[in-house]
Design a protein around this motif. Structure first.
Motif, PDB file in Angstrom:
ATOM      1  N   MET A  42       0.835  -1.204   0.000  1.00 37.66           N
ATOM      2  CA  MET A  42       0.000   0.000   0.000  1.00 37.66           C
ATOM      3  C   MET A  42       0.872   1.258   0.000  1.00 37.66           C
ATOM      4  O   MET A  42       0.584   2.220  -0.717  1.00 37.66           O
ATOM      5  CB  MET A  42      -0.951  -0.014   1.194  1.00 37.66           C
ATOM      6  N   ILE A  43       1.933   1.245   0.795  1.00 42.29           N
ATOM      7  CA  ILE A  43       2.872   2.373   0.811  1.00 42.29           C
ATOM      8  C   ILE A  43       3.517   2.528  -0.565  1.00 42.29           C
ATOM      9  O   ILE A  43       3.650   3.645  -1.086  1.00 42.29           O
ATOM     10  CB  ILE A  43       3.940   2.191   1.914  1.00 42.29           C
ATOM     11  N   ALA A  44       3.908   1.407  -1.185  1.00 42.94           N
ATOM     12  CA  ALA A  44       4.491   1.446  -2.523  1.00 42.94           C
ATOM     13  C   ALA A  44       3.500   2.025  -3.533  1.00 42.94           C
ATOM     14  O   ALA A  44       3.877   2.819  -4.406  1.00 42.94           O
ATOM     15  CB  ALA A  44       4.938   0.052  -2.941  1.00 42.94           C
ATOM     16  N   HIS A  45       2.231   1.655  -3.400  1.00 36.31           N
ATOM     17  CA  HIS A  45       1.187   2.182  -4.277  1.00 36.31           C
ATOM     18  C   HIS A  45       1.058   3.701  -4.108  1.00 36.31           C
ATOM     19  O   HIS A  45       0.935   4.436  -5.095  1.00 36.31           O
ATOM     20  CB  HIS A  45      -0.145   1.494  -3.974  1.00 36.31           C
ATOM     21  N   LEU A  46       1.093   4.163  -2.863  1.00 34.52           N
ATOM     22  CA  LEU A  46       1.014   5.610  -2.615  1.00 34.52           C
ATOM     23  C   LEU A  46       2.229   6.321  -3.192  1.00 34.52           C
ATOM     24  O   LEU A  46       2.100   7.421  -3.753  1.00 34.52           O
ATOM     25  CB  LEU A  46       0.898   5.880  -1.112  1.00 34.52           C
ATOM     26  N   ARG A  47       3.402   5.716  -3.082  1.00 34.78           N
ATOM     27  CA  ARG A  47       4.607   6.316  -3.664  1.00 34.78           C
ATOM     28  C   ARG A  47       4.467   6.428  -5.180  1.00 34.78           C
ATOM     29  O   ARG A  47       4.835   7.443  -5.769  1.00 34.78           O
ATOM     30  CB  ARG A  47       5.837   5.489  -3.311  1.00 34.78           C
ATOM     31  N   GLU A  48       3.945   5.390  -5.811  1.00 31.13           N
ATOM     32  CA  GLU A  48       3.734   5.414  -7.263  1.00 31.13           C
ATOM     33  C   GLU A  48       2.695   6.456  -7.662  1.00 31.13           C
ATOM     34  O   GLU A  48       2.733   6.973  -8.771  1.00 31.13           O
ATOM     35  CB  GLU A  48       3.293   4.037  -7.755  1.00 31.13           C
ATOM     36  N   SER A  49       1.792   6.758  -6.754  1.00 40.56           N
ATOM     37  CA  SER A  49       0.753   7.758  -7.010  1.00 40.56           C
ATOM     38  C   SER A  49       1.260   9.182  -6.832  1.00 40.56           C
ATOM     39  O   SER A  49       0.518  10.129  -7.060  1.00 40.56           O
ATOM     40  CB  SER A  49      -0.435   7.528  -6.083  1.00 40.56           C
ATOM     41  N   GLY A  50       2.510   9.323  -6.369  1.00 39.63           N
ATOM     42  CA  GLY A  50       3.091  10.651  -6.276  1.00 39.63           C
ATOM     43  C   GLY A  50       3.399  11.144  -4.880  1.00 39.63           C
ATOM     44  O   GLY A  50       3.942  12.236  -4.717  1.00 39.63           O
ATOM     45  N   TYR A  51       3.060  10.380  -3.866  1.00 46.39           N
ATOM     46  CA  TYR A  51       3.372  10.790  -2.498  1.00 46.39           C
ATOM     47  C   TYR A  51       4.844  10.492  -2.209  1.00 46.39           C
ATOM     48  O   TYR A  51       5.338   9.417  -2.542  1.00 46.39           O
ATOM     49  CB  TYR A  51       2.496  10.048  -1.479  1.00 46.39           C
ATOM     50  N   ASN A  52       5.516  11.445  -1.610  1.00 48.87           N
ATOM     51  CA  ASN A  52       6.933  11.291  -1.275  1.00 48.87           C
ATOM     52  C   ASN A  52       7.035  10.765   0.159  1.00 48.87           C
ATOM     53  O   ASN A  52       7.223  11.521   1.099  1.00 48.87           O
ATOM     54  CB  ASN A  52       7.666  12.624  -1.434  1.00 48.87           C
ATOM     55  N   ILE A  53       6.910   9.466   0.297  1.00 49.91           N
ATOM     56  CA  ILE A  53       6.896   8.819   1.608  1.00 49.91           C
ATOM     57  C   ILE A  53       8.266   8.216   1.876  1.00 49.91           C
ATOM     58  O   ILE A  53       8.800   7.479   1.056  1.00 49.91           O
ATOM     59  CB  ILE A  53       5.812   7.724   1.667  1.00 49.91           C
ATOM     60  N   LYS A  54       8.811   8.567   3.008  1.00 51.43           N
ATOM     61  CA  LYS A  54      10.130   8.073   3.413  1.00 51.43           C
ATOM     62  C   LYS A  54      10.027   7.398   4.769  1.00 51.43           C
ATOM     63  O   LYS A  54       9.113   7.647   5.541  1.00 51.43           O
ATOM     64  CB  LYS A  54      11.134   9.229   3.515  1.00 51.43           C
ATOM     65  N   TRP A  55      11.004   6.562   5.065  1.00 57.15           N
ATOM     66  CA  TRP A  55      11.111   5.936   6.383  1.00 57.15           C
ATOM     67  C   TRP A  55      11.971   6.839   7.250  1.00 57.15           C
ATOM     68  O   TRP A  55      13.099   7.181   6.890  1.00 57.15           O
ATOM     69  CB  TRP A  55      11.734   4.550   6.279  1.00 57.15           C
ATOM     70  N   CYS A  56      11.462   7.252   8.391  1.00 53.30           N
ATOM     71  CA  CYS A  56      12.183   8.111   9.328  1.00 53.30           C
ATOM     72  C   CYS A  56      12.841   7.220  10.381  1.00 53.30           C
ATOM     73  O   CYS A  56      12.146   6.586  11.182  1.00 53.30           O
ATOM     74  CB  CYS A  56      11.225   9.102   9.974  1.00 53.30           C
TER      75      CYS A  56
END
Length: 66
Positions: A42-56
């Motif tokens: 799901m996180i990978a899907h959001l990243r592909e959708s344009g969200y810049n999600i990183k692990w802190c």
């Protein structure tokens, strides 16, 4: 999981990220009663959708990057 449920869960994850709440694969998998692999997809899907999600590393959770 049907499409509507999947989309609502994605929206909820984005909402948590925007509020800077702790979002970990383990915590989300327990909440949604699914595997951590599903949450990572799901996180990978959001990243592909344009969200810049990183692990802190400091917070040990996902976060939105600017």
């Amino acid at each position: 999981m049907d499409y509507i449920t999947y989309q609502s869960r994605l929206s909820y994850i984005v909402e948590l990220l925007e509020k800077e709440a702790v979002v970990t694969p383990v915590g989300m998998s327990e909440k949604y009663e699914c595997s951590t692999k599903t949450i990572n997809r799901m996180i990978a899907h959001l990243r592909e959708s344009g969200y810049n999600i990183k692990w802190c590393r400091k917070r040990k959770s996902y976060c939105l990057s600017v």
